[in-house]
Structures are given as structure tokens and as C-alpha cells.
Design a protein around this motif. Structure first.
Motif, PDB file in Angstrom:
ATOM      1  N   VAL A   5     -34.783 -51.166  64.732  1.00 31.00           N
ATOM      2  CA  VAL A   5     -35.375 -50.365  65.517  1.00 31.00           C
ATOM      3  C   VAL A   5     -35.768 -51.060  66.767  1.00 31.00           C
ATOM      4  CG1 VAL A   5     -37.336 -49.081  65.706  1.00 31.00           C
ATOM      5  CG2 VAL A   5     -36.217 -48.999  63.212  1.00 31.00           C
ATOM      6  N   ASP A   6     -35.827 -51.805  67.170  1.00 35.08           N
ATOM      7  CA  ASP A   6     -36.413 -52.845  68.241  1.00 35.08           C
ATOM      8  C   ASP A   6     -35.157 -52.866  68.945  1.00 35.08           C
ATOM      9  OD1 ASP A   6     -38.802 -53.291  67.027  1.00 35.08           O
ATOM     10  OD2 ASP A   6     -39.070 -54.984  67.250  1.00 35.08           O
ATOM     11  N   SER A   7     -33.689 -53.306  68.644  1.00 34.12           N
ATOM     12  CA  SER A   7     -32.761 -53.119  68.460  1.00 34.12           C
ATOM     13  C   SER A   7     -32.303 -52.915  70.292  1.00 34.12           C
ATOM     14  CB  SER A   7     -31.556 -54.137  68.770  1.00 34.12           C
ATOM     15  OG  SER A   7     -30.903 -52.987  67.643  1.00 34.12           O
ATOM     16  N   PHE A   8     -32.971 -51.405  69.885  1.00 35.53           N
ATOM     17  CA  PHE A   8     -31.655 -50.175  70.365  1.00 35.53           C
ATOM     18  C   PHE A   8     -33.087 -50.011  72.120  1.00 35.53           C
ATOM     19  CE2 PHE A   8     -30.167 -48.653  67.115  1.00 35.53           C
ATOM     20  CZ  PHE A   8     -28.828 -48.807  66.933  1.00 35.53           C
ATOM     21  N   GLY A   9     -34.420 -50.103  71.550  1.00 38.21           N
ATOM     22  CA  GLY A   9     -35.200 -50.049  73.030  1.00 38.21           C
ATOM     23  C   GLY A   9     -35.696 -48.039  73.013  1.00 38.21           C
ATOM     24  N   TYR A  10     -35.313 -47.577  72.210  1.00 40.73           N
ATOM     25  CA  TYR A  10     -35.718 -46.232  72.016  1.00 40.73           C
ATOM     26  C   TYR A  10     -36.584 -46.033  70.661  1.00 40.73           C
ATOM     27  CZ  TYR A  10     -33.495 -45.154  76.904  1.00 40.73           C
ATOM     28  OH  TYR A  10     -33.700 -45.248  78.195  1.00 40.73           O
ATOM     29  N   GLY A  11     -36.294 -44.715  70.450  1.00 39.78           N
ATOM     30  CA  GLY A  11     -37.019 -44.571  69.193  1.00 39.78           C
ATOM     31  C   GLY A  11     -36.414 -44.232  68.375  1.00 39.78           C
ATOM     32  N   CYS A 126     -24.984 -45.754  70.199  1.00 42.08           N
ATOM     33  CA  CYS A 126     -25.296 -47.414  71.292  1.00 42.08           C
ATOM     34  C   CYS A 126     -24.680 -46.833  72.377  1.00 42.08           C
ATOM     35  CB  CYS A 126     -24.757 -48.471  70.487  1.00 42.08           C
ATOM     36  SG  CYS A 126     -25.260 -49.242  69.284  1.00 42.08           S
ATOM     37  N   LEU A 127     -23.571 -46.224  73.208  1.00 41.83           N
ATOM     38  CA  LEU A 127     -23.880 -46.272  74.441  1.00 41.83           C
ATOM     39  C   LEU A 127     -24.694 -45.028  74.985  1.00 41.83           C
ATOM     40  CD1 LEU A 127     -19.768 -45.942  74.355  1.00 41.83           C
ATOM     41  CD2 LEU A 127     -20.801 -48.013  75.223  1.00 41.83           C
ATOM     42  N   PHE A 128     -24.991 -44.281  73.690  1.00 41.70           N
ATOM     43  CA  PHE A 128     -25.589 -43.092  74.566  1.00 41.70           C
ATOM     44  C   PHE A 128     -27.292 -43.662  75.111  1.00 41.70           C
ATOM     45  CE2 PHE A 128     -23.313 -39.496  71.506  1.00 41.70           C
ATOM     46  CZ  PHE A 128     -22.202 -39.410  72.939  1.00 41.70           C
ATOM     47  N   LEU A 129     -27.736 -44.668  74.849  1.00 40.22           N
ATOM     48  CA  LEU A 129     -28.565 -45.335  74.155  1.00 40.22           C
ATOM     49  C   LEU A 129     -28.852 -46.430  75.249  1.00 40.22           C
ATOM     50  CD1 LEU A 129     -29.467 -43.623  71.991  1.00 40.22           C
ATOM     51  CD2 LEU A 129     -31.027 -44.825  71.010  1.00 40.22           C
ATOM     52  N   LYS A 294     -33.469 -37.894  82.170  1.00 44.38           N
ATOM     53  CA  LYS A 294     -33.712 -36.885  82.235  1.00 44.38           C
ATOM     54  C   LYS A 294     -33.890 -36.674  81.184  1.00 44.38           C
ATOM     55  CE  LYS A 294     -31.140 -33.430  84.813  1.00 44.38           C
ATOM     56  NZ  LYS A 294     -30.112 -32.905  85.744  1.00 44.38           N
ATOM     57  N   VAL A 295     -33.132 -36.292  80.022  1.00 42.39           N
ATOM     58  CA  VAL A 295     -33.254 -35.961  78.559  1.00 42.39           C
ATOM     59  C   VAL A 295     -34.514 -36.069  78.259  1.00 42.39           C
ATOM     60  CG1 VAL A 295     -31.879 -35.223  76.814  1.00 42.39           C
ATOM     61  CG2 VAL A 295     -30.559 -36.222  78.654  1.00 42.39           C
ATOM     62  N   ILE A 296     -34.939 -37.472  78.353  1.00 42.13           N
ATOM     63  CA  ILE A 296     -36.219 -37.726  77.540  1.00 42.13           C
ATOM     64  C   ILE A 296     -37.462 -36.889  78.320  1.00 42.13           C
ATOM     65  CG2 ILE A 296     -37.972 -39.308  77.522  1.00 42.13           C
ATOM     66  CD1 ILE A 296     -35.623 -41.187  77.241  1.00 42.13           C
ATOM     67  N   ASP A 297     -37.149 -36.743  79.831  1.00 43.17           N
ATOM     68  CA  ASP A 297     -38.204 -35.852  81.048  1.00 43.17           C
ATOM     69  C   ASP A 297     -38.356 -34.563  79.989  1.00 43.17           C
ATOM     70  OD1 ASP A 297     -39.146 -37.920  82.211  1.00 43.17           O
ATOM     71  OD2 ASP A 297     -37.384 -37.332  83.274  1.00 43.17           O
ATOM     72  N   ALA A 304     -34.850 -36.438  72.568  1.00 45.72           N
ATOM     73  CA  ALA A 304     -33.610 -36.624  73.139  1.00 45.72           C
ATOM     74  C   ALA A 304     -32.835 -37.902  71.772  1.00 45.72           C
ATOM     75  CB  ALA A 304     -33.920 -38.022  74.522  1.00 45.72           C
ATOM     76  N   VAL A 305     -34.046 -38.666  71.675  1.00 44.33           N
ATOM     77  CA  VAL A 305     -33.131 -39.145  70.192  1.00 44.33           C
ATOM     78  C   VAL A 305     -32.008 -38.444  68.652  1.00 44.33           C
ATOM     79  CG1 VAL A 305     -33.506 -40.923  68.699  1.00 44.33           C
ATOM     80  CG2 VAL A 305     -33.977 -41.236  70.599  1.00 44.33           C
ATOM     81  N   GLU A 306     -32.852 -37.288  69.015  1.00 41.74           N
ATOM     82  CA  GLU A 306     -32.339 -36.242  68.158  1.00 41.74           C
ATOM     83  C   GLU A 306     -31.274 -35.989  68.445  1.00 41.74           C
ATOM     84  OE1 GLU A 306     -36.617 -35.516  65.874  1.00 41.74           O
ATOM     85  OE2 GLU A 306     -35.655 -33.482  67.295  1.00 41.74           O
TER      86      GLU A 306
END
Length: 380
Positions: A5-11, A126-129, A294-297, A304-306
Motif C-alpha cells: 500500500v505504501d508503495s503507491f502513495g495513494y489509498g 501503476c502508470l495512472f497513479l 484534478k480527479v482527486i479534487d 479517484a483510486v476507484e
């Protein structure tokens, strides 16, 4: 563990990382038809494959390509097949598939497709995040058994599936497409569940445990499938978008998935944002992470992750149904006939349509009535 989980930087969820790690472990082992070194060469070719220039697409027939093993233990034919499955899945044909299968064997072809559709969603996610692609694992020793399952049946696709998978009421045809490779098909199910369904049933029109709504997810799924020219998924998920929006009490314009949001969101919250990012993610995946804030906003980090996970999942699903020629279920074809989806949204131009049976109106109505009755008795 390779993926954390930590290797992605997002939830991202632990279930996603578990699925990714399970795939990585399976890539390194000997398969039923390919050695571990060959499987990793197939994965490497898939990872590096780029769409051919429209003005310079050489399309040699499979029989015109060498099947002698090269330096990476795979042949020129196998390289070409991997590249086509990865970058041109919507333009493949039954004749091409059967020609390849006649040379390398149907089981080997199915396992090749399985490797591609396990790798692509993980790499895309991976690319998306904005995460670096994970190095491929080291090969392990082993000798392929090269033995086909003894319960193969033909349901009208380009390849056979196992009777056991067809008899599973939880599996639609695309979920059976690579059932000849049982280990990979189980991992494919785990991957799709982690990225897309997250413990929900595919047949439930409303998913309660997600931040984004089912209609928002199906908007992204449908748009992804259209970009990838996958009739099976584009048609099926247009229907699901329609059903989900009705259950949610939303007055949704299905045109938004096919023609864009325009000046309105067509009844789907944040449709314009979802479509804009989905277009970017599918056409230039290497740049999708630049727009991710922008998606997270708009959707929040979890939402955004979903969204990213759903688009990644359908990049695998689109490359499952088209290279195997799976026919769309009668119930989905019936919904489409009654709603005139294929004609309204020009899906008749997608090559995968010819893999499915177009039903006349009266038969479509009967299929829908019979389905509603069956659901009534199985629900209560």
C-alpha cells in the motif's frame, strides 16, 4: 512483498496489493504450455508493445511468420501475437485467431492471452497513479505439462472454455474466456474483484461500499471499452449503466458515455471529469497521473483510486473478450435490441458484434420476460 500500500502513495486497498503480488508470483512459474522464461518474455513484449502507426501497419498472416524460438525463447509469430492482443485486440478476427491456434496450439494461445490480461491492468494502474512499473520477476525452473482440460466445450467463441466455468452461475462468458488456463483465470477473477467489484456481486445493480456510484463506474467502463473497440464490454456495460442509473433513481442520458458530457453531465455527477480522465488514461496512459490530482479534487482520493482501478480492470477485460471471440449473453443482446443501443450508439461498427447473435424483437422480449421471472423466484 513486491506491491505494498505504501508503495503507491495513494489509498489503494490491501486487496489490490494482494492480487498484484499473486499475479507476480504466478508470472514467474512454469505454465501449462509455456516455460517460466517464455511466460516472462511474453510479459516483457506485452509491456513494451506500442500501437503500430496507422500508415505503416504491416499485417503478415500467422503462417508467414517464423515459429522458431528466438533469443528470448519465443518466436516471431508469438511476438506478433502478443503485440496484437495487447495493442489491437478490437481488430482481431476469428480467422486470425484460428490460424495462430493451428500453429502454436489453442491452449498455448489462451495462456498467452492470460499473461497479457493479468499484466496490463497492473501496469496501467501503476502508470495512472504515477508509480514506477514493477520489474518483472525472475523465472523459476519447471517443465510445462502441455495437457488440455478434459471438459472443454464450444459456446461459439474462438476458443473453447471449460464446462465447469460455464456451469458457474456467477460467471459471465468473458469470465470463462481463459478457463483453459485455470490458475490464471482464478487470478483474473481476484484481480477484477480487487480493482472493480471489491466484494460486490456483478449482478447487483447498486454497489453500496464504494465512494463513487455504480453509474459513475459504468460510465468509465463503457467509455474505456469504446476506446478499445470492445463490443462485448461496450454493449454489456451500456446496459448495466442503464439499469444501475434506474435503480439509483437517476435520469441518465446514455449518450453521455458514447458522445461525451457536452454542456451537461447527462445525469451522472462529475461525468465530464470522469470522461476527460478516462480518455487520457486510455489514449496516453503515461500522462494520466498528471491529471490525477484534478480527479482527486472532484471525487476525493478514494473515489479517484476507484475510478483508476475500474479503468485498469477494463483494459484487461477488453483484451479478454475480443482475442477469444466470446459471444455476449442473450440477456444483454435482448436489452440492447429493446433499447436499440447498438443502432443508437453506432456499436454496429465494432467488429466484435459478429461474435454474438443478434436477436429479433419478439425473441428479445421473451428473453427479458423469462429473465425477470427467473430473478423473481431466485430473489424471494
Amino acid at each position: 512483498m513486491t506491491f505494498t500500500v505504501d508503495s503507491f502513495g495513494y489509498g489503494v486497498t490491501p486487496a489490490m496489493c494482494d492480487a498484484f503480488n499473486a499475479v507476480w508470483a504466478q508470472l514467474s512459474v512454469t505454465g501449462n504450455w509455456w516455460s517460466s522464461a517464455q511466460r516472462l518474455s511474453i510479459a516483457k513484449i506485452a509491456r513494451e508493445a506500442k500501437p503500430r502507426d496507422l500508415m505503416n501497419r504491416r499485417k503478415p498472416a500467422p503462417e508467414d511468420l517464423s515459429h522458431d524460438a528466438g533469443s528470448d525463447e519465443i518466436s516471431e509469430l508469438v511476438v506478433d501475437t502478443v503485440e496484437r492482443v495487447t495493442t489491437e485486440s478490437g481488430s482481431l478476427s476469428r480467422e486470425w485467431c484460428r490460424s495462430v491456434c493451428d500453429i502454436i496450439g489453442e491452449g498455448a494461445y489462451v495462456e498467452l492471452v492470460a499473461i497479457v490480461i493479468l499484466l496490463v491492468p497492473i501496469d496501467r494502474f501503476c502508470l495512472f497513479l504515477g508509480r514506477d512499473l514493477e520489474p518483472l520477476p525472475e523465472p523459476r525452473k519447471g517443465i510445462p505439462a502441455r495437457k488440455a482440460p478434459n471438459d472443454l466445450i464450444d459456446i461459439g467463441g474462438w476458443v473453447k472454455i471449460t464446462r465447469a466455468s460455464k456451469n458457474d452461475p456467477q460467471l459471465v462468458n468473458v469470465s470463462c474466456a481463459i478457463s483453459q488456463s485455470s490458475a490464471e483465470n482464478l487470478l483474473r477473477r481476484q484481480l477484477v474483484d480487487a480493482l472493480y467489484m471489491e466484494g460486490h456481486s456483478f449482478f447487483d445493480p447498486v454497489w453500496e461500499n464504494k465512494v463513487v456510484s455504480r453509474s459513475q463506474l459504468e460510465l468509465a467502463a463503457t467509455r474505456t471499452s469504446l476506446i478499445n473497440e470492445c463490443f462485448y464490454c461496450a454493449q454489456g456495460h451500456t446496459v448495466i449503466l442503464d439499469i444501475a442509473s434506474q435503480k439509483l433513481g437517476q435520469d441518465v442520458s446514455l449518450e453521455v458515455a458514447h458522445e461525451g458530457a457536452g454542456e451537461t453531465d447527462g445525469g451522472i455527477p462529475h461525468a465530464a471529469l470522469i470522461l476527460e480522465w478516462t480518455e487520457c488514461a486510455n489514449r496516453t496512459p503515461e500522462q494520466a497521473h498528471e491529471m490525477f490530482p484534478k480527479v482527486i479534487d472532484g471525487l476525493g482520493e478514494r473515489g479517484a483510486v476507484e475510478l483508476a482501478a475500474t479503468v485498469a480492470a477494463f483494459n484487461g477485460l477488453n483484451r479478454t473478450s475480443d482475442p477469444t471471440g466470446m459471444p455476449l449473453e442473450d440477456i444483454m443482446m435482448a436489452y440492447s435490441r429493446v433499447g436499440k443501443h447498438a443502432e443508437r450508439f453506432k456499436m454496429t461498427e465494432l467488429g466484435g458484434l459478429k461474435n454474438s447473435t443478434e436477436l429479433p424483437m419478439l425473441k428479445s422480449l421473451w428473453v427479458l420476460i423469462r429473465y425477470r421471472i427467473r430473478r423473481l423466484f431466485t430473489t424471494h
